[in-house]
Design an enzyme around this catalytic site. Sequence first.
Site, PDB file in Angstrom:
ATOM      1  CE  LYS A  14      -2.227  -1.358   3.704  1.00 50.05           C
ATOM      2  NZ  LYS A  14      -1.711  -2.739   3.812  1.00 50.05           N
ATOM      3  CB  THR A  15       3.729   2.324   2.105  1.00 45.24           C
ATOM      4  OG1 THR A  15       2.956   2.224   3.306  1.00 45.24           O
ATOM      5  CG2 THR A  15       4.634   3.551   2.200  1.00 45.24           C
TER       6      THR A  15
ATOM      7  CG  ASP B 100       0.406   3.498   7.002  1.00 40.01           C
ATOM      8  OD1 ASP B 100      -0.494   2.812   6.483  1.00 40.01           O
ATOM      9  OD2 ASP B 100       1.491   3.021   7.407  1.00 40.01           O
TER      10      ASP B 100
ATOM     11  CB  THR C 173      -4.432  -3.305   8.128  1.00 41.82           C
ATOM     12  OG1 THR C 173      -4.574  -2.644   9.393  1.00 41.82           O
ATOM     13  CG2 THR C 173      -3.057  -2.991   7.555  1.00 41.82           C
TER      14      THR C 173
ATOM     15  NE  ARG D 181       5.835  -3.920   5.526  1.00 35.16           N
ATOM     16  CZ  ARG D 181       4.727  -3.346   5.997  1.00 35.16           C
ATOM     17  NH1 ARG D 181       4.160  -3.823   7.101  1.00 35.16           N
ATOM     18  NH2 ARG D 181       4.192  -2.326   5.377  1.00 35.16           N
TER      19      ARG D 181
END
Length: 364
Positions: free
Chosen positions: A89-90, A134, A183, A242
């Site tokens: 997402k980032t 975020d 999330t 990640r």
Amino acid sequence: MPRETKYRRTTAADAEIDLPDELTDPPAPSNRVLDEQRTFDEQLRPTRLSQVIGQRKVKERLQIVLDATRMRQTPLGHLLLDGPPGLGKTTLATVIPRELDTEIQFTSGPALKAPKDLVPYLTNAISGSVLFIDEIHRLPPAVEEYLYSAMEDFRVDIVLGEGTNARTLSIDLKPFTVIGATTRSGMLTAPLRDRFVHQERLTYYDTAELTEIVQINAKKLSSDISDDAAREIAIRCRGTPRRANNLLRWARDYAEVHGGGTITDDIANRALEMREIDKHGLDEQDRRYLTTLIDVFTGGPAGLSTLSHSLSIPADTLEDEVEPFLLRTGLIRRTPRGRTVTPAGWEHVGRAKPDNDGDRSLFG
């Protein structure tokens, strides 16, 4: 009678002169560990949408939106990115401003404790820039409501002073884009969710996509890695880029100490075994959860709080970190009476599978 509050309309440029410093200067991040992790992530992140691996349908839709935005020469509509942690997402949020050749500001829901914490980001935004928030589902209600007018009307109201000396500034903002990442989209209020023109949900990656990500990032880290080693890391990272990057960094360190710097299949396996990550991506804590549920509760059912006490692990840690992957891979089941181990879970820890319904694992 009390005097009416003084009201004045101004622009963001005027506000930078009129407002106190704390309302015009965004707070600087101070967590050194998070900064180091962010530096590592940025080193491996793609810089263009074409370089992003996986999420094909999301990328196709975003490409159309970006092309249309460039053709109209207007700011991008507000965008909400939803999905489990570590799926990019980032990364997408940092790629979009580069595609539009504009600026981006970073903040998070927990960091914005009051509306005044949000003001600097809004007044410093230039036309067409991006504000990335975020964990946006963790915005306090007061901050969330304050964001509504900024997103919809590009305007905010600020009260300066107290009592009879108070005055209100109505600040016109430059049109900008909010990109929110969450999330837990279910925790977003309907008014906030509806203000996002575009909403995209990210899904887990398959092994082929993760293998390609590991190979590309190994080159960025100036590390040699075999195809088998890259696939081995990809298989054990739970479908999450990640986690793949973190395992790659560990395998690189292990290879430099024990393997001459090259990450071979053998080196990757030895490194992952040392981290106690098995062939299916379960770590020591996951396996202990399964064995406790089998040995102490004969496979269940067992309540979350009971398991928490038996494992000496907080219940929220079990629910948020341990159980999601075990549920997704079909090793445990949640029932009204509690958690139970499926036949696949018994088989995974090497115990005799009970004769009941034929549950199947995603492992095959």
